[in-house]
Motif scaffolding. Structure first.
Motif, PDB file in Angstrom:
ATOM      1  N   GLU A  22       0.802  -1.222   0.000  1.00 63.13           N
ATOM      2  CA  GLU A  22       0.000   0.000   0.000  1.00 63.13           C
ATOM      3  C   GLU A  22       0.838   1.277   0.000  1.00 63.13           C
ATOM      4  OE1 GLU A  22      -3.935   1.562   2.340  1.00 63.13           O
ATOM      5  OE2 GLU A  22      -2.532   0.287   3.417  1.00 63.13           O
ATOM      6  N   ARG A  23       1.750   1.425   0.935  1.00 65.71           N
ATOM      7  CA  ARG A  23       2.520   2.670   1.030  1.00 65.71           C
ATOM      8  C   ARG A  23       3.416   2.922  -0.187  1.00 65.71           C
ATOM      9  NH1 ARG A  23       5.078   2.527   6.709  1.00 65.71           N
ATOM     10  NH2 ARG A  23       3.330   1.528   7.708  1.00 65.71           N
ATOM     11  N   PRO A  24       4.192   1.936  -0.635  1.00 72.58           N
ATOM     12  CA  PRO A  24       5.001   2.211  -1.842  1.00 72.58           C
ATOM     13  C   PRO A  24       4.151   2.518  -3.068  1.00 72.58           C
ATOM     14  CG  PRO A  24       5.832   0.265  -0.721  1.00 72.58           C
ATOM     15  CD  PRO A  24       4.548   0.639  -0.050  1.00 72.58           C
ATOM     16  N   TRP A  25       2.996   1.858  -3.202  1.00 69.12           N
ATOM     17  CA  TRP A  25       2.130   2.105  -4.351  1.00 69.12           C
ATOM     18  C   TRP A  25       1.523   3.508  -4.295  1.00 69.12           C
ATOM     19  CZ3 TRP A  25      -3.205   2.975  -4.735  1.00 69.12           C
ATOM     20  CH2 TRP A  25      -3.682   3.037  -6.044  1.00 69.12           C
ATOM     21  N   VAL A  26       1.094   3.948  -3.122  1.00 68.48           N
ATOM     22  CA  VAL A  26       0.521   5.294  -2.999  1.00 68.48           C
ATOM     23  C   VAL A  26       1.582   6.345  -3.315  1.00 68.48           C
ATOM     24  CG1 VAL A  26      -0.401   6.966  -1.346  1.00 68.48           C
ATOM     25  CG2 VAL A  26      -1.343   4.665  -1.422  1.00 68.48           C
ATOM     26  N   GLY A  27       2.789   6.169  -2.805  1.00 71.86           N
ATOM     27  CA  GLY A  27       3.864   7.113  -3.108  1.00 71.86           C
ATOM     28  C   GLY A  27       4.181   7.150  -4.592  1.00 71.86           C
ATOM     29  N   LEU A  28       4.238   5.981  -5.221  1.00 77.69           N
ATOM     30  CA  LEU A  28       4.499   5.915  -6.661  1.00 77.69           C
ATOM     31  C   LEU A  28       3.378   6.570  -7.444  1.00 77.69           C
ATOM     32  CD1 LEU A  28       6.082   4.884  -9.117  1.00 77.69           C
ATOM     33  CD2 LEU A  28       4.902   2.695  -8.838  1.00 77.69           C
ATOM     34  N   SER A  29       2.149   6.310  -7.073  1.00 80.44           N
ATOM     35  CA  SER A  29       1.000   6.888  -7.789  1.00 80.44           C
ATOM     36  C   SER A  29       0.971   8.402  -7.669  1.00 80.44           C
ATOM     37  CB  SER A  29      -0.304   6.299  -7.245  1.00 80.44           C
ATOM     38  OG  SER A  29      -0.342   4.916  -7.464  1.00 80.44           O
ATOM     39  N   LEU A  30       1.259   8.917  -6.488  1.00 82.89           N
ATOM     40  CA  LEU A  30       1.290  10.378  -6.323  1.00 82.89           C
ATOM     41  C   LEU A  30       2.412  11.002  -7.146  1.00 82.89           C
ATOM     42  CD1 LEU A  30       0.535  10.775  -2.508  1.00 82.89           C
ATOM     43  CD2 LEU A  30      -0.974  11.280  -4.441  1.00 82.89           C
ATOM     44  N   PHE A  31       3.566  10.356  -7.186  1.00 84.05           N
ATOM     45  CA  PHE A  31       4.667  10.875  -7.997  1.00 84.05           C
ATOM     46  C   PHE A  31       4.323  10.854  -9.473  1.00 84.05           C
ATOM     47  CE2 PHE A  31       8.608  10.526 -10.369  1.00 84.05           C
ATOM     48  CZ  PHE A  31       9.312  11.608  -9.869  1.00 84.05           C
ATOM     49  N   LEU A  32       3.714   9.756  -9.938  1.00 88.98           N
ATOM     50  CA  LEU A  32       3.321   9.678 -11.349  1.00 88.98           C
ATOM     51  C   LEU A  32       2.273  10.739 -11.686  1.00 88.98           C
ATOM     52  CD1 LEU A  32       3.102   5.815 -11.841  1.00 88.98           C
ATOM     53  CD2 LEU A  32       4.818   7.362 -12.772  1.00 88.98           C
ATOM     54  N   LEU A  33       1.324  10.934 -10.807  1.00 89.13           N
ATOM     55  CA  LEU A  33       0.300  11.968 -11.025  1.00 89.13           C
ATOM     56  C   LEU A  33       0.940  13.347 -11.093  1.00 89.13           C
ATOM     57  CD1 LEU A  33      -2.734  12.580 -11.291  1.00 89.13           C
ATOM     58  CD2 LEU A  33      -2.766  12.841  -8.805  1.00 89.13           C
ATOM     59  N   LEU A  34       1.846  13.623 -10.196  1.00 97.84           N
ATOM     60  CA  LEU A  34       2.541  14.910 -10.207  1.00 97.84           C
ATOM     61  C   LEU A  34       3.347  15.090 -11.496  1.00 97.84           C
ATOM     62  CD1 LEU A  34       3.373  17.471  -8.583  1.00 97.84           C
ATOM     63  CD2 LEU A  34       5.306  16.129  -7.766  1.00 97.84           C
ATOM     64  N   GLY A  35       4.008  14.031 -11.948  1.00 97.20           N
ATOM     65  CA  GLY A  35       4.783  14.111 -13.185  1.00 97.20           C
ATOM     66  C   GLY A  35       3.920  14.364 -14.402  1.00 97.20           C
ATOM     67  N   PHE A  36       2.780  13.672 -14.496  1.00 95.22           N
ATOM     68  CA  PHE A  36       1.909  13.873 -15.652  1.00 95.22           C
ATOM     69  C   PHE A  36       1.259  15.250 -15.634  1.00 95.22           C
ATOM     70  CE2 PHE A  36       2.357   9.369 -16.243  1.00 95.22           C
ATOM     71  CZ  PHE A  36       2.218   9.210 -17.611  1.00 95.22           C
ATOM     72  N   VAL A  37       0.839  15.712 -14.465  1.00 93.67           N
ATOM     73  CA  VAL A  37       0.232  17.033 -14.381  1.00 93.67           C
ATOM     74  C   VAL A  37       1.265  18.113 -14.693  1.00 93.67           C
ATOM     75  CG1 VAL A  37      -0.786  18.694 -12.767  1.00 93.67           C
ATOM     76  CG2 VAL A  37      -1.623  16.357 -12.823  1.00 93.67           C
ATOM     77  N   SER A  38       2.477  17.947 -14.177  1.00 93.49           N
ATOM     78  CA  SER A  38       3.503  18.961 -14.454  1.00 93.49           C
ATOM     79  C   SER A  38       3.911  18.960 -15.920  1.00 93.49           C
ATOM     80  CB  SER A  38       4.724  18.742 -13.560  1.00 93.49           C
ATOM     81  OG  SER A  38       5.371  17.536 -13.888  1.00 93.49           O
ATOM     82  N   SER A  39       3.890  17.795 -16.574  1.00 93.04           N
ATOM     83  CA  SER A  39       4.245  17.784 -18.000  1.00 93.04           C
ATOM     84  C   SER A  39       3.185  18.488 -18.839  1.00 93.04           C
ATOM     85  CB  SER A  39       4.430  16.354 -18.499  1.00 93.04           C
ATOM     86  OG  SER A  39       3.194  15.693 -18.652  1.00 93.04           O
ATOM     87  N   PHE A  40       1.968  18.494 -18.364  1.00 95.33           N
ATOM     88  CA  PHE A  40       0.890  19.166 -19.090  1.00 95.33           C
ATOM     89  C   PHE A  40       0.917  20.670 -18.832  1.00 95.33           C
ATOM     90  CE2 PHE A  40      -3.582  20.484 -19.510  1.00 95.33           C
ATOM     91  CZ  PHE A  40      -3.773  20.154 -20.844  1.00 95.33           C
ATOM     92  N   TRP A  41       1.036  21.056 -17.574  1.00 94.18           N
ATOM     93  CA  TRP A  41       0.984  22.474 -17.237  1.00 94.18           C
ATOM     94  C   TRP A  41       2.276  23.209 -17.573  1.00 94.18           C
ATOM     95  CZ3 TRP A  41      -1.613  22.177 -11.775  1.00 94.18           C
ATOM     96  CH2 TRP A  41      -2.990  22.034 -11.936  1.00 94.18           C
ATOM     97  N   LEU A  42       3.401  22.597 -17.312  1.00 92.61           N
ATOM     98  CA  LEU A  42       4.671  23.269 -17.531  1.00 92.61           C
ATOM     99  C   LEU A  42       5.195  23.089 -18.948  1.00 92.61           C
ATOM    100  CD1 LEU A  42       6.455  22.332 -14.200  1.00 92.61           C
ATOM    101  CD2 LEU A  42       5.227  24.437 -14.746  1.00 92.61           C
TER     102      LEU A  42
END
Length: 146
Positions: A22-42
């Motif tokens: 659970e914890r490693p997956w949540v951390g990975l998912s949040l990082f992936l979400l941040l990366g995809f959102v930043s690639s779109f906005w930035l």
């Protein structure tokens, strides 16, 4: 009412594997979400920045899952392998869904199958290497005893 028995793998119920991943997956998912959102906005390059960082994040999540489960938690090699497989497959599924939303190409629907599979196998391999690294002195002693 009779007590309910949980089906399990390698001596642990499935809930145990989900709790470990659970914890490693949540951390990975949040990082992936941040990366995809930043690639779109930035407007940063997905292929040059986000994709390599996503791969590094998946490898790091597998190492963390293997360490927490196999080294710190004292699980067996098989239990660690299954936990890493769950983390990798879950991260691959999140990455496939996010890339489909980000680019919206119909052929990216195929990634919903392929990316969790290769990410899970990659994470399982990295988990075995991680456990082997941390148990190396014990393995060397066993080899010398033989």
């Amino acid at each position: 009412m009779a007590p309910v028995q949980e089906a399990g793998l390698l001596g642990q119920p499935m809930r145990w594997y989900v709790d470990q991943a659970e914890r490693p997956w949540v951390g990975l998912s949040l990082f992936l979400l941040l990366g995809f959102v930043s690639s779109f906005w930035l407007e940063i390059s997905y292929l040059e920045v986000v994709a390599p960082l996503a791969l590094v994040a998946q490898l790091l999540a597998a190492v963390v899952a293997a360490y927490l489960t196999g080294v710190h938690g004292g699980a067996t090699w098989g239990q660690t392998l299954i936990t890493c497989l769950l983390v990798g497959a879950g991260g691959g599924l999140v990455s496939a869904v996010l890339s489909f939303i980000r680019f919206f190409y119909p052929w990216l629907l195929l990634n919903l199958v392929t990316e969790p599979v290769w990410s899970g196998l990659l994470a399982a391999g990295v988990g075995v290497i991680t456990i082997g690294f941390f148990h190396l002195p014990e393995l060397i002693r066993r080899g010398q005893a033989v």
